[in-house]
Design an enzyme around this catalytic site. Structure first.
Site, PDB file in Angstrom:
ATOM      1  N   LYS A   1     -32.658   9.759  31.193  1.00 54.62           N
ATOM      2  CA  LYS A   1     -32.391   9.762  29.742  1.00 54.62           C
ATOM      3  C   LYS A   1     -33.343   8.800  29.044  1.00 54.62           C
ATOM      4  O   LYS A   1     -33.928   9.124  28.018  1.00 54.62           O
ATOM      5  CB  LYS A   1     -30.951   9.336  29.489  1.00 54.62           C
ATOM      6  CG  LYS A   1     -30.645   8.985  28.043  1.00 54.62           C
ATOM      7  CD  LYS A   1     -29.208   8.560  27.820  1.00 54.62           C
ATOM      8  CE  LYS A   1     -28.955   7.108  28.051  1.00 54.62           C
ATOM      9  NZ  LYS A   1     -29.413   6.193  26.993  1.00 54.62           N
ATOM     10  N   ASN A   2     -33.505   7.608  29.627  1.00 55.43           N
ATOM     11  CA  ASN A   2     -34.266   6.566  28.942  1.00 55.43           C
ATOM     12  C   ASN A   2     -35.772   6.722  29.052  1.00 55.43           C
ATOM     13  O   ASN A   2     -36.514   5.954  28.449  1.00 55.43           O
ATOM     14  CB  ASN A   2     -33.818   5.180  29.417  1.00 55.43           C
ATOM     15  CG  ASN A   2     -32.409   4.865  28.923  1.00 55.43           C
ATOM     16  OD1 ASN A   2     -31.868   5.572  28.066  1.00 55.43           O
ATOM     17  ND2 ASN A   2     -31.801   3.827  29.466  1.00 55.43           N
TER      18      ASN A   2
ATOM     19  N   ARG B   1     -29.428   5.479  18.674  1.00 56.65           N
ATOM     20  CA  ARG B   1     -30.281   4.358  18.286  1.00 56.65           C
ATOM     21  C   ARG B   1     -31.747   4.545  18.676  1.00 56.65           C
ATOM     22  O   ARG B   1     -32.641   4.082  17.999  1.00 56.65           O
ATOM     23  CB  ARG B   1     -29.773   3.072  18.944  1.00 56.65           C
ATOM     24  CG  ARG B   1     -28.393   2.659  18.610  1.00 56.65           C
ATOM     25  CD  ARG B   1     -28.130   1.288  19.126  1.00 56.65           C
ATOM     26  NE  ARG B   1     -28.994   0.339  18.450  1.00 56.65           N
ATOM     27  CZ  ARG B   1     -30.185  -0.050  18.868  1.00 56.65           C
ATOM     28  NH1 ARG B   1     -30.679   0.441  19.968  1.00 56.65           N
ATOM     29  NH2 ARG B   1     -30.909  -0.906  18.208  1.00 56.65           N
TER      30      ARG B   1
ATOM     31  N   CYS C   1     -24.151  -1.345  18.091  1.00 58.83           N
ATOM     32  CA  CYS C   1     -23.312  -0.401  18.835  1.00 58.83           C
ATOM     33  C   CYS C   1     -22.298  -1.250  19.619  1.00 58.83           C
ATOM     34  O   CYS C   1     -22.251  -2.468  19.483  1.00 58.83           O
ATOM     35  CB  CYS C   1     -24.152   0.457  19.778  1.00 58.83           C
ATOM     36  SG  CYS C   1     -24.806  -0.492  21.151  1.00 58.83           S
TER      37      CYS C   1
ATOM     38  N   ARG D   1     -28.027  -5.131  18.560  1.00 59.39           N
ATOM     39  CA  ARG D   1     -29.180  -4.280  18.778  1.00 59.39           C
ATOM     40  C   ARG D   1     -30.221  -4.357  17.642  1.00 59.39           C
ATOM     41  O   ARG D   1     -30.527  -3.367  16.984  1.00 59.39           O
ATOM     42  CB  ARG D   1     -28.752  -2.827  19.009  1.00 59.39           C
ATOM     43  CG  ARG D   1     -27.647  -2.613  20.021  1.00 59.39           C
ATOM     44  CD  ARG D   1     -28.024  -2.948  21.438  1.00 59.39           C
ATOM     45  NE  ARG D   1     -29.031  -2.087  22.001  1.00 59.39           N
ATOM     46  CZ  ARG D   1     -28.797  -0.915  22.587  1.00 59.39           C
ATOM     47  NH1 ARG D   1     -27.586  -0.441  22.598  1.00 59.39           N
ATOM     48  NH2 ARG D   1     -29.784  -0.209  23.104  1.00 59.39           N
TER      49      ARG D   1
ATOM     50  N   ASP E   1     -27.927  -1.777  32.848  1.00 59.69           N
ATOM     51  CA  ASP E   1     -27.288  -0.452  32.768  1.00 59.69           C
ATOM     52  C   ASP E   1     -26.515  -0.096  34.027  1.00 59.69           C
ATOM     53  O   ASP E   1     -25.834   0.931  34.049  1.00 59.69           O
ATOM     54  CB  ASP E   1     -28.328   0.645  32.499  1.00 59.69           C
ATOM     55  CG  ASP E   1     -28.923   0.511  31.117  1.00 59.69           C
ATOM     56  OD1 ASP E   1     -29.930   1.178  30.847  1.00 59.69           O
ATOM     57  OD2 ASP E   1     -28.398  -0.283  30.321  1.00 59.69           O
TER      58      ASP E   1
ATOM     59  N   ILE F   1     -28.531  -9.639  29.138  1.00 62.47           N
ATOM     60  CA  ILE F   1     -29.314  -8.839  28.196  1.00 62.47           C
ATOM     61  C   ILE F   1     -28.562  -8.580  26.893  1.00 62.47           C
ATOM     62  O   ILE F   1     -29.093  -8.767  25.806  1.00 62.47           O
ATOM     63  CB  ILE F   1     -29.725  -7.479  28.840  1.00 62.47           C
ATOM     64  CG1 ILE F   1     -30.427  -7.700  30.185  1.00 62.47           C
ATOM     65  CG2 ILE F   1     -30.582  -6.672  27.868  1.00 62.47           C
ATOM     66  CD1 ILE F   1     -31.789  -8.334  30.105  1.00 62.47           C
TER      67      ILE F   1
ATOM     68  N   ARG G   1     -23.212  11.385  26.727  1.00 63.35           N
ATOM     69  CA  ARG G   1     -24.508  10.948  26.205  1.00 63.35           C
ATOM     70  C   ARG G   1     -25.533  10.827  27.327  1.00 63.35           C
ATOM     71  O   ARG G   1     -26.716  11.031  27.113  1.00 63.35           O
ATOM     72  CB  ARG G   1     -24.365   9.591  25.502  1.00 63.35           C
ATOM     73  CG  ARG G   1     -23.428   9.601  24.321  1.00 63.35           C
ATOM     74  CD  ARG G   1     -23.509   8.301  23.569  1.00 63.35           C
ATOM     75  NE  ARG G   1     -24.895   7.972  23.284  1.00 63.35           N
ATOM     76  CZ  ARG G   1     -25.291   6.807  22.789  1.00 63.35           C
ATOM     77  NH1 ARG G   1     -24.400   5.866  22.541  1.00 63.35           N
ATOM     78  NH2 ARG G   1     -26.549   6.568  22.546  1.00 63.35           N
TER      79      ARG G   1
END
Ligand code: EPZ
Length: 418
Positions: free
Chosen positions: A22-23, A91, A115, A120, A304, A326, A397
């Site tokens: 996804k990223n 985002r 979020c 962010r 993540d 983070i 998502r």
């Protein structure tokens, strides 16, 4: 609102193929703005996040065809506005800023807002555009950026590591006049993947994947075809799920070299694995031990995977201290795991988990953000009894066809109307 109903006690075993990341997919889609020729991306995951970004890019004027994990983006942008309703919902839409500025000299992008996991900010994105010569104003909740004479290469030192700001700057600099150096750049594999794709499109980028990226601007980019890199976070989630349920699970289309930090920790925990060049097999593992973890930018332990790892520590033997460095609010899964009987105390950016080797108990819980939701799925699969997870739109998502893929590996889970 839909929910997931999961009956625990099943092992996650068999074979599973990891999706495209996804990223990586999100910035790669934005690179489609950087040429009016056709950019074709294969291994494109079908997620609500990628679908949302496709809507935004269509709104910008691109012609998009998406079928069976292959997407093609063609045509030029005709509209340089990225509206609040789309950007606040996803985002990473802020990643259209660099491409629009570089190609069209203007962009009006809604500030994404925060979020669940943190405020962010995007100040580093904005400062990078200004370093490249753009005039940027913040007005009415929008980033209004102009570069009527194009962008000019510069040395940009990031005060802290930012994946998105590195990606926005790399794309903008690809069409700037002269050379740009990104110093203290993020090193995530998704950035390497973006750099590889941009180079296939005619960019001149080197050092991507290290903390100094050099970009020699070119006049224009052309079409290309690029395969989205496998999703290391999805792979790590499945590996942890197999370990928690004592399963024997073989993962295909995975990049073990992108998971060094996780694999090293899991070995210390006592998870048995066999690792090949593009597959990992988790072997039935027992007597899992608690091991401390601190999240860090790549190649450190990924933030993540923090929630998923915490679920594993809930059933390991001993105390594990998890430090989230983070994001400022990435422990939303803690109260939900505690509803399942987990013993966790939070003190600022630290969570201490006391493993319960007699396991967790099924309970109604709520998904709060993408990675928290998958950690609840993993906990539910190894809990005693039934779990109901509400607000699972968070899950959709980042994980494509999750139920069918986990059912095929032995999980008992169904989706029901809320
Ligand atoms: C990317 O977000 C990922 N998202 C995130 O994954 C991931 O958690 C994060 O990188 C860190 O690895 C995508 O790639 C689409 P950052 P990004 O900029 O780029 C601060 C998931 O679950 N910061 O590296 O937004 C920021 O607040 C998601 O898939 C600034 O201060 O993350 C954070 O504390 C969640 N100013 C830190 O830097 C800025 O301008 C790292 O953020 C930008 C960021």
């Amino acid at each position: 609102m839909e929910k997931l109903l999961i009956t625990g006690g099943q092992q996650l075993s068999g074979e599973i193929t990891v999706s495209g990341a996804k990223n990586a997919a999100l910035p790669l889609l934005c690179a489609g703005l950087m040429t009016d020729e056709t950019l074709t991306l294969t291994n494109m995951p079908d997620l609500s996040d990628t679908r949302l970004l496709m809507r935004l890019l269509t709104n910008h004027g691109l012609d998009i065809q998406f079928q069976d994990e292959v997407i093609s983006l063609a045509g030029a942008a005709t509209n340089f506005d990225a509206p609040y309703d789309l950007v606040s919902a996803m985002r990473a839409s802020v990643l259209v800023l660099g491409p629009l500025l570089a190609c069209y000299g203007e962009a009006r992008v809604s500030l994404p807002g925060g979020c669940a996991i943190g405020s962010r900010p995007v100040d580093l994105h904005i400062r990078a555009m200004q370093s490249l010569g753009a005039v940027v104003e913040l007005a009415d909740g929008y980033i209004q950026a102009r570069a009527p004479h194009g962008l000019t290469g510069a040395n940009i030192v990031f005060p802290n590591v930012s994946v998105g700001a590195t990606e926005n700057a790399m794309m903008a600099a690809a069409l700037a006049k002269g050379q740009t150096k990104l110093i203290n750049a993020a090193r995530e594999p998704e950035i390497t993947d973006l750099g590889e794709c941009l180079n296939k499109m005619g960019a001149k980028i080197s050092g991507h994947g290290t903390d100094v990226i050099t970009i020699d601007g070119v006049a224009a980019l052309h079409g290309a075809t690029h395969d989205v890199v496998p999703d290391r976070i999805e792979a790590g989630s499945f590996i942890i799920g197999a370990a928690m349920t004592g399963g024997n699970l073989r993962l295909h289309k995975v990049r073990p070299d992108h998971l060094d930090a996780l694999l090293a920790i899991l070995k210390d925990v006592g998870v048995r694995m066999s690792i090949d060049t593009d597959s990992i097999t988790v072997l039935p593992s027992t007597d899992l031990k608690a091991v401390n973890v601190e999240t860090a930018p790549y190649p450190g332990f990924p933030t993540d995977l923090q929630a998923q790892y915490m679920a594993l520590m809930c059933i390991a033997d001993g105390y594990a201290r998890i430090s989230e460095t983070i994001f400022e609010n990435r422990f939303m899964h803690v109260p939900e795991l505690m509803r399942m009987g987990a013993d966790i105390t939070v003190d600022g950016s630290y969570a201490t988990v006391k493993g319960k080797i007699d396991g967790l108990k099924g309970a109604p819980v709520k998904a709060t953000d993408l990675r928290a939701s998958i950690s609840l799925v993993l906990a539910a699969m190894c809990a005693n009894g039934k779990t109901e997870i509400s607000e699972i739109y968070h899950l959709d998502r980042g994980y494509a066809n999750l139920e069918s893929r986990l059912q095929a590996c032995g999980a008992t889970l169904t989706r029901a109307a809320g």
